[in-house]
Scaffold this active site. Structure first.
Site: not given
Length: 721
Positions: A397, A450
């Site tokens: 993330d 990401e």
């Protein structure tokens, strides 16, 4: 050994001495041995040796007792009586040697312990018939550390831990404990305050809002050896990857890890997805964070069951042929007082400089990636999920927030690196280390970034200076394509570049095309809601968009609910609108997604050379229509799939297109097919390209065609890779 002075005895009695094992337990004393024990309020204390002989202990000071024995005791128990007549019999924690070996401590100090969870945290041991739990925690700034839990009525004075020197590790072995015991660490800070902290390395935790750590032991027997063996022998780059992303708590509320197994397997299999991706399942205190504010990096959230229950779910998914990806959040952590924040009274896991150590947007701390022990904590954590839970990939993330020192900061709020640049060199080095180590230890896994910027080499090998990820989320494609598809078809002809620009950079990285949870929250509505037109047109746009997405180079990911066209925005606090599957039009959309996945998996040109620009070509001649996007993809054997998209609201008849090969092209997908709710415009199952490779065809309104042409013998595409 001389008796310790009164100040030391008082500190030991209060559980505030850094080396309690130097005082308590057995010690050589002149010609014999002395046993000391802390037993406040006791009437008598007796050491019962392994051969059955007894040695009475006498009170010395502040609840400290001692007694002499002739020889070094190999084992003994302490029998204590109290004024009310109660008798307590127990093994002595302070007679045991350290459970952390010198090699382990050396690796901890160097930040290179790849199985850190076997050394730190709470680990069960059995020493010559004595079973118990060793507790070990890194707290280099602490003056003293002790364990508190349900086993000592949350009074840690009798379970003070010993400092293991310059490693900063504190340790104690507590006999008689087993799985299920709850505990925390009490830490005496340099300024004299006691803090209660959950174990950073805990393998389980209480269900929030309770915050204690829980002793856990893995007892699941894995049955996914066939999957794991096959995984180690293949590369995800050259295999199908169609990912169903889900938030466990709102997919079907009320289900635990075990209860969800059958339902999730049946549903994902019906839809044809190859992988599921769970939003973070590491322990977190606030459900509204969706798991992105982690407090227990080694503890699966207990909201849905035990760690073994999660192992069971993943095992079952593997046996059903479904891969498992999990969100991983090494970019920041919350400031909750019971967790990592200011762990031993000072910045420890977080960078001490707020210009590098805090995310103001999220109200969180940022890890100190330059500190070896912190890097080790995070690298080992990634390996832990691969080793202990058999996950097949980690989606990392907020990588962009890690890469740049000025991320979401104004001038003056950040400090340049040693070269004067904005890159976070320590974070970059950490990402390279975790990727290289994970791929070294677990062939066939996927590390997925990401990453929302144009940082170069995200998926380039670390040996070439890249970050070493296997895949990167294609946020540019996601933003451009969603803007395009939300436009009225009447105006799309002026914006063809919003779809075709991604072809310019599609092969610069190994991409995943994501329509994730982030696109259906915070006022963005649902994917269905972004589509223009009436209800039928919205569904037609949905089918066309997904068919274009599945045909585009790159793997793909779809967030739950979009497969059946959920109309409302997603919320973690309620279930998906499963009732919509009772509506024929939305059931047909789900059926289309299933057909799309099966066609995708069966046709190797759509996945076998995703990152090879030589396997891709734009199609357009001799006809030009700005509402039509057409391209072709080829596998290693020369088999080809052409993807022809008509994003206008009207059918296009007699459309002439030059295809890569002459001959018959089979229509394997038509998003406008009546069985999926379309108008039924098509080409009766096939089109024919003449000797000049030109074919005339009908393009359905708001429709996408997949046309397949085989060069290799039937079945070779399925054997790809």
């Amino acid at each position: 050994m001389a008796r310790p002075n009164d100040d030391v005895l008082d500190a030991v009695a209060g559980g505030a001495y850094y080396a309690p094992h130097d005082v308590l337990g057995p010690h050589h004393d002149g010609d014999g041995w002395v046993i000391r024990a802390r037993r406040p309020l006791a009437r008598t204390v007796t050491a019962v040796l392994g051969d059955g002989t007894e040695a009475a202990l006498r009170h010395v000071r502040s609840g400290i007792w001692e007694g002499e024995v002739a020889e070094q005791p190999s084992a003994y128990e302490l029998v204590t009586t109290y004024d009310e007549g109660a008798e307590h019999r127990a093994d002595d924690p302070y007679r045991h040697l350290p459970t952390c070996g010198e090699i382990d401590l050396h690796l901890v100090g160097e930040g290179r312990h790849e199985q850190l969870w076997h050394v730190l945290g709470a680990n069960l041991h059995d020493f010559v018939g004595v079973s118990g739990v060793s507790f070990a925690v890194w707290a280099p700034n602490a003056r003293a550390v002790r364990v508190v839990g349900d086993f000592n009525a949350w009074d840690g004075q009798g379970h003070a831990m010993r400092s293991l020197g310059s490693s900063g590790v504190w340790e104690i072995f507590v006999p008689g404990l087993g799985p299920g015991a709850t505990y925390k660490y009490e830490i005496l800070t340099q300024d004299g305050h006691w803090l209660q902290k959950a174990d950073p390395m805990a393998k389980a935790a209480e269900t929030p809002p309770a915050t204690a750590s829980v002793v856990a032991e893995a007892s699941h027997t894995w049955s996914d050896s066939a999957w794991m063996t096959a995984r180690s022998q293949r590369s995800p780059l050259d295999h199908p990857m169609s990912v169903y992303e889900l938030h466990f708590g709102s997919w079907r509320p009320g289900l635990g890890y075990r209860e969800a197994a059958d339902q999730l397997i049946d549903y994902v299999t019906e839809l044809g997805f190859t992988h599921v991706e769970f939003m973070p399942l590491a322990e977190h205190p606030f459900g509204g964070s969706w798991g992105y504010q982690v407090t227990g990096y080694y503890a699966p959230t207990s909201r849905f069951g035990s760690p073994d229950d999660l192992r069971y779910l993943i095992d079952r998914l593997h046996q059903a042929g479904i891969g498992v990806i999990m969100d991983w959040v090494p970019g920041h952590f919350p400031k909750d007082a019971f967790a990592l924040a200011r762990f031993d009274g000072r910045p420890l896991y977080e960078h001490p400089d707020p210009r590098r150590g805090e995310h103001k947007d999220w109200g969180t701390y940022i890890f100190d990636y330059g500190r070896t022990e912190v890097r080790n904590f995070l690298v080992a954590n990634a390996l832990y999920w691969f080793e202990e839970f058999h996950v097949d990939g980690l989606r990392v993330d907020a990588v962009a927030s890690m890469l740049y020192l000025d991320y979401s900061r104004n001038d003056g709020e950040w400090e340049p690196n040693v070269h004067g640049g904005r890159e976070n060199l320590e974070a970059i080095s950490f990402l390279q280390e975790v990727n290289a180590t994970a791929y070294k230890r677990y062939p066939g896994i996927a590390m997925i970034a990401e990453e929302s910027t144009s940082y170069p080499g995200v998926t380039a090998p670390t040996s070439q200076g890249g970050l070493g990820f296997g895949f990167k989320w294609n946020m540019g494609w996601m933003n451009d394509s969603l803007v395009y598809i939300s436009r009225d078809p009447m105006y799309r002809s002026y914006h063809e570049g919003e779809l075709s620009f991604s072809f310019v950079y599609a092969f610069s990285e190994n991409f995943v095309l994501p329509i994730s949870h982030d696109e259906v929250v915070h006022g963005k509505g649902s994917l269905f809601g972004r589509m223009p037109g009436d209800h039928w047109q919205k569904l037609a746009n949905m089918r066309a968009y997904l068919a274009y997405m599945w045909g585009h180079p790159g793997k793909h990911l779809l967030f739950m609910g979009q497969e059946f066209g959920q109309m409302s925005e997603w919320s973690e606090s309620r279930s998906l609108d499963w009732w919509m599957l009772d509506q024929p039009a939305h059931r047909e959309l789900a059926d289309f997604v299933g057909a799309l996945n099966r066609a995708y998996t069966a046709h190797a040109p759509l996945w076998s050379r995703d990152s090879d620009g030589g396997a891709f070509r734009r199609l357009g001649a001799p006809t030009w229509n700005p509402n039509v996007i057409a391209f072709a993809r080829t596998d290693h054997h020369g088999n080809t799939v052409a993807v022809v998209c008509n994003f206008s609201g009207a059918p296009v008849y007699d459309y002439e297109l030059e295809l890569p090969e002459s001959g018959t092209w089979t229509e394997v997908v038509n998003s406008d097919a009546k069985e999926y709710g379309g108008s039924g415009v098509g080409n009766l199952g096939a089109v024919h390209a003449d000797e000049y490779r030109r074919a005339r065809m009908v393009l359905p309104p708001l429709g996408v065609l997949w046309l397949s042409h085989r060069t290799a013998p039937e079945g070779s595409a399925a054997r790809e890779g």
